[in-house]
Design a protein around this motif. Structure first.
Motif, PDB file in Angstrom:
ATOM      1  N   THR A 299      49.574  34.957  43.953  1.00  0.00           N
ATOM      2  CA  THR A 299      48.605  33.182  43.714  1.00  0.00           C
ATOM      3  C   THR A 299      50.563  32.466  44.748  1.00  0.00           C
ATOM      4  O   THR A 299      50.976  33.427  45.029  1.00  0.00           O
ATOM      5  CB  THR A 299      48.711  33.044  42.269  1.00  0.00           C
ATOM      6  OG1 THR A 299      50.684  33.504  41.407  1.00  0.00           O
ATOM      7  CG2 THR A 299      48.228  33.412  41.660  1.00  0.00           C
ATOM      8  N   SER A 329      51.857  38.627  40.186  1.00  0.00           N
ATOM      9  CA  SER A 329      50.967  37.506  39.741  1.00  0.00           C
ATOM     10  C   SER A 329      50.065  37.665  39.400  1.00  0.00           C
ATOM     11  O   SER A 329      49.057  37.346  38.701  1.00  0.00           O
ATOM     12  CB  SER A 329      50.942  36.318  40.249  1.00  0.00           C
ATOM     13  OG  SER A 329      51.058  36.756  41.797  1.00  0.00           O
ATOM     14  N   ASP A 332      48.771  38.249  35.505  1.00  0.00           N
ATOM     15  CA  ASP A 332      47.730  37.339  34.502  1.00  0.00           C
ATOM     16  C   ASP A 332      46.933  36.792  35.136  1.00  0.00           C
ATOM     17  O   ASP A 332      45.659  36.125  34.423  1.00  0.00           O
ATOM     18  CB  ASP A 332      49.034  36.126  34.704  1.00  0.00           C
ATOM     19  CG  ASP A 332      50.449  37.221  33.123  1.00  0.00           C
ATOM     20  OD1 ASP A 332      49.770  37.209  31.833  1.00  0.00           O
ATOM     21  OD2 ASP A 332      50.633  36.102  33.487  1.00  0.00           O
ATOM     22  N   ALA A 333      46.399  36.543  36.542  1.00  0.00           N
ATOM     23  CA  ALA A 333      45.352  35.853  37.021  1.00  0.00           C
ATOM     24  C   ALA A 333      44.277  36.469  37.161  1.00  0.00           C
ATOM     25  O   ALA A 333      43.308  35.768  36.935  1.00  0.00           O
ATOM     26  CB  ALA A 333      45.788  36.040  38.745  1.00  0.00           C
ATOM     27  N   THR A 338      44.728  35.708  31.421  1.00  0.00           N
ATOM     28  CA  THR A 338      45.455  35.315  30.978  1.00  0.00           C
ATOM     29  C   THR A 338      45.715  33.867  31.654  1.00  0.00           C
ATOM     30  O   THR A 338      45.501  32.506  30.702  1.00  0.00           O
ATOM     31  CB  THR A 338      46.661  35.778  30.479  1.00  0.00           C
ATOM     32  OG1 THR A 338      47.430  35.607  30.859  1.00  0.00           O
ATOM     33  CG2 THR A 338      46.244  36.759  29.070  1.00  0.00           C
ATOM     34  N   LYS A 339      45.915  33.743  32.485  1.00  0.00           N
ATOM     35  CA  LYS A 339      46.829  32.638  33.813  1.00  0.00           C
ATOM     36  C   LYS A 339      45.173  32.593  34.000  1.00  0.00           C
ATOM     37  O   LYS A 339      45.123  31.505  35.929  1.00  0.00           O
ATOM     38  CB  LYS A 339      47.572  32.145  33.975  1.00  0.00           C
ATOM     39  CG  LYS A 339      48.716  32.480  32.938  1.00  0.00           C
ATOM     40  CD  LYS A 339      49.937  32.077  33.513  1.00  0.00           C
ATOM     41  CE  LYS A 339      50.812  32.146  32.091  1.00  0.00           C
ATOM     42  NZ  LYS A 339      52.195  31.950  33.359  1.00  0.00           N
ATOM     43  N   ASN A 341      42.458  30.541  34.532  1.00  0.00           N
ATOM     44  CA  ASN A 341      42.241  29.080  35.092  1.00  0.00           C
ATOM     45  C   ASN A 341      43.703  28.031  35.631  1.00  0.00           C
ATOM     46  O   ASN A 341      43.150  27.184  36.278  1.00  0.00           O
ATOM     47  CB  ASN A 341      42.110  28.255  33.643  1.00  0.00           C
ATOM     48  CG  ASN A 341      43.534  28.544  32.648  1.00  0.00           C
ATOM     49  OD1 ASN A 341      44.252  29.497  32.654  1.00  0.00           O
ATOM     50  ND2 ASN A 341      43.591  27.195  32.168  1.00  0.00           N
ATOM     51  N   LEU A 342      44.492  28.803  36.026  1.00  0.00           N
ATOM     52  CA  LEU A 342      45.406  28.181  36.783  1.00  0.00           C
ATOM     53  C   LEU A 342      45.344  28.837  37.903  1.00  0.00           C
ATOM     54  O   LEU A 342      46.345  27.657  39.124  1.00  0.00           O
ATOM     55  CB  LEU A 342      46.892  28.364  36.440  1.00  0.00           C
ATOM     56  CG  LEU A 342      47.439  28.161  34.681  1.00  0.00           C
ATOM     57  CD1 LEU A 342      48.700  27.888  34.043  1.00  0.00           C
ATOM     58  CD2 LEU A 342      46.987  26.473  35.006  1.00  0.00           C
ATOM     59  N   THR A 343      45.110  29.724  39.252  1.00  0.00           N
ATOM     60  CA  THR A 343      44.998  30.207  39.589  1.00  0.00           C
ATOM     61  C   THR A 343      44.046  29.457  40.978  1.00  0.00           C
ATOM     62  O   THR A 343      42.836  28.863  40.445  1.00  0.00           O
ATOM     63  CB  THR A 343      44.250  31.747  39.953  1.00  0.00           C
ATOM     64  OG1 THR A 343      44.681  32.470  38.913  1.00  0.00           O
ATOM     65  CG2 THR A 343      43.846  32.009  40.948  1.00  0.00           C
ATOM     66  N   GLN A 355      38.307  35.898  33.077  1.00  0.00           N
ATOM     67  CA  GLN A 355      38.617  36.340  31.543  1.00  0.00           C
ATOM     68  C   GLN A 355      37.662  37.435  30.656  1.00  0.00           C
ATOM     69  O   GLN A 355      37.787  38.087  30.514  1.00  0.00           O
ATOM     70  CB  GLN A 355      38.912  35.040  30.293  1.00  0.00           C
ATOM     71  CG  GLN A 355      39.753  33.991  31.628  1.00  0.00           C
ATOM     72  CD  GLN A 355      39.896  32.569  31.063  1.00  0.00           C
ATOM     73  OE1 GLN A 355      39.351  32.153  30.136  1.00  0.00           O
ATOM     74  NE2 GLN A 355      40.452  31.807  30.833  1.00  0.00           N
ATOM     75  N   GLU A 392      56.558  34.301  35.996  1.00  0.00           N
ATOM     76  CA  GLU A 392      57.495  34.329  34.554  1.00  0.00           C
ATOM     77  C   GLU A 392      57.150  35.791  34.772  1.00  0.00           C
ATOM     78  O   GLU A 392      58.395  36.640  34.104  1.00  0.00           O
ATOM     79  CB  GLU A 392      55.782  34.099  33.662  1.00  0.00           C
ATOM     80  CG  GLU A 392      55.712  34.531  32.689  1.00  0.00           C
ATOM     81  CD  GLU A 392      54.004  34.334  31.970  1.00  0.00           C
ATOM     82  OE1 GLU A 392      54.416  34.628  30.376  1.00  0.00           O
ATOM     83  OE2 GLU A 392      54.028  33.430  32.308  1.00  0.00           O
ATOM     84  N   LYS A 400      51.086  42.593  26.764  1.00  0.00           N
ATOM     85  CA  LYS A 400      50.744  41.276  27.023  1.00  0.00           C
ATOM     86  C   LYS A 400      49.093  42.127  25.826  1.00  0.00           C
ATOM     87  O   LYS A 400      48.246  42.609  26.766  1.00  0.00           O
ATOM     88  CB  LYS A 400      50.219  40.163  27.205  1.00  0.00           C
ATOM     89  CG  LYS A 400      51.225  39.424  27.656  1.00  0.00           C
ATOM     90  CD  LYS A 400      49.786  38.807  29.113  1.00  0.00           C
ATOM     91  CE  LYS A 400      51.574  37.196  29.076  1.00  0.00           C
ATOM     92  NZ  LYS A 400      51.178  36.620  30.099  1.00  0.00           N
TER      93      LYS A 400
END
Length: 434
Positions: A299, A329, A332-333, A338-339, A341-343, A355, A392, A400
């Motif tokens: 990302t 990255s 999470d992507a 878990t992230k 939706n932010l990708t 997801q 992060e 996680k």
């Protein structure tokens, strides 16, 4: 705004910084002889001119020898980082002078005599402090080159995986990442790092990308050295963002494509099994472990060549799955989602699909990429690096739920040819059953 205009703007700003930092030199030599003042001025501006010339050569001669480019960019980086450190004290002095001027101009009675101490002069103390502030990072960065660049450290971690087959209980995996062979300047020291890996007698060796800075020939002098890496289960590798030649000026797309093929051949010549959106199944006593490898996927504007779904297909039968993915990255992507939706560039439905995918059964992901920014502080009680504001997960082991990620701090270096508080890493992971 074209590239030349941007460079001119940067050079103008650096020129102003040079002039501003020079004021502390003038203050400290004001009472010296004319010869001393001339020598100080000459030395200061010669160093500044050499730093700017280094930047110009680096920008306009991209095909210069890599060792020369590395030296030039490092020199410019050190000089201007030092001046930025000193800038704070020069600004502080000017702020004090401004406050004093306002006070004596507007709040002192006109009849009051102006003593010698009220004259507005640059503080010798702050000027000396500014020079110390400039010298400190230069000293630290010099030490980071001479001592830190090849100060290889072995970091050991035990990872407990709930589904690990009994046949693989106790497997010793060595991970290295971010070799960046085009930056090396001490082959003897690199050889020492290779010896440290071999002394661990690992069952499996994994390399998580960035073999070179830009071009395949960077490995010419190091191919035989890294070919020595052997393990019972083999050496497996993936590509990182630098391996595709995206940061190099090519004369044609065909030349760039050939460079990538040459780099792929280098992996083969070293006996490394390069996984390009592929997986490999290890079978012992009828039990299976899958090693999945994807091309670079990140990302924040980094290239996305990888296809995790393609690499994953066919690995479902393995009880434990380990993923090699250069950029942390990605974890999470896509891996744990878990992230998602932010990708960037994903629609809501694509993010929801990630997801819901089956990647939750990837037990362990191995990444690199961050280098720990080659700068930081790590103690048993505290860990910090500027790179943590971008990633992060930037170094060491993360968890996680039942999924783990290990981010290697890198074997090599790029840009600044050294490390300060963030030594190069050889990771030894021991996999254990829950």
């Amino acid at each position: 705004m074209n590239r030349t205009l941007i460079l001119l703007l940067i050079l103008s700003l650096l020129g102003f910084l040079d002039w501003y930092a020079f004021q502390s030199i003038k203050t400290l030599t004001a009472a010296s002889s004319e010869l001393t003042r001339r020598i100080s001025t000459y030395v200061y501006w010669t160093i500044s001119a050499s730093a700017i010339a280094s930047m110009l050569i680096y920008s306009f001669v991209p095909n210069a020898p890599h060792s020369l480019r590395q030296m030039l960019v490092s020199w410019a980086f050190m000089i201007y980082i030092a001046k930025f450190f000193g800038l704070f004290f020069v600004l502080l002095d000017d702020l004090i002078r401004a406050v004093k001027w306002v006070y004596f101009r507007f709040f002192t009675p006109e009849s009051a005599p102006i003593s010698e101490e009220n004259t507005i002069t640059r503080s010798e103390f702050l000027a000396k402090t500014a020079l110390v502030a400039m010298a400190t990072p230069v000293g630290a960065m010099t030490w980071g080159i001479l001592s830190g660049a090849h100060d290889y450290r072995i970091r050991r971690r035990t990872v407990v995986l709930p589904h690990l087959p009994k046949a693989f209980d106790g497997l010793r995996l060595v991970q290295i990442s971010d070799i960046h062979s085009g930056s090396f300047f001490n082959k003897t020291a690199v050889k020492g790092g290779i010896e440290m890996i071999l002394n661990e007698k690992p069952d499996l060796i994994c390399f998580t990308g960035d073999l070179v800075n830009n071009i395949a020939p960077e490995m010419r002098d190091y191919q035989d050295l890294f070919s020595r890496l052997k393990a019972d289960l083999g050496v497996f590798s993936v590509l990182g963002n630098h391996d595709y030649g995206d940061y190099y000026r090519w004369d044609s797309k065909a030349e760039k494509a050939k460079n990538l093929q040459d780099l792929i051949q280098t992996h083969k010549n070293m006996g490394w099994n390069l996984l390009q959106d592929q997986h490999h199944i290890f079978t012992q006593n009828g039990e299976k472990l899958a090693l999945i490898g994807v091309q670079n996927w990140g990302t924040g504007g980094f290239a996305r060549y990888g296809n995790l779904e393609k690499a994953y297909q066919g690995s479902q039968e393995a009880a434990t799955k380990i993923l090699l993915s250069h950029d942390p990255s990605h974890w999470d992507a896509q891996v744990n989602g878990t992230k998602a939706n932010l990708t960037e560039n994903l629609t809501f439905f694509e993010a929801q699909n990630i997801q819901k995918r089956q990647f939750k059964d990837i037990d362990l992901t191995l990444s690199g990429h961050t280098h720990g920014m080659q700068f930081g502080i790590e103690t048993p009680f505290f860990r910090w690096s500027p790179v943590q504001y971008r990633y992060e997960q930037w170094a060491d082991l993360y968890q996680k739920e039942n999924q783990y990620l290990y981010v290697n701090r890198g074997f090599g270096y790029i840009g600044y040819p050294g490390r300060i508080g963030m030594p190069p890493e050889i990771t030894v992971l021991e996999l254990k059953r829950a």
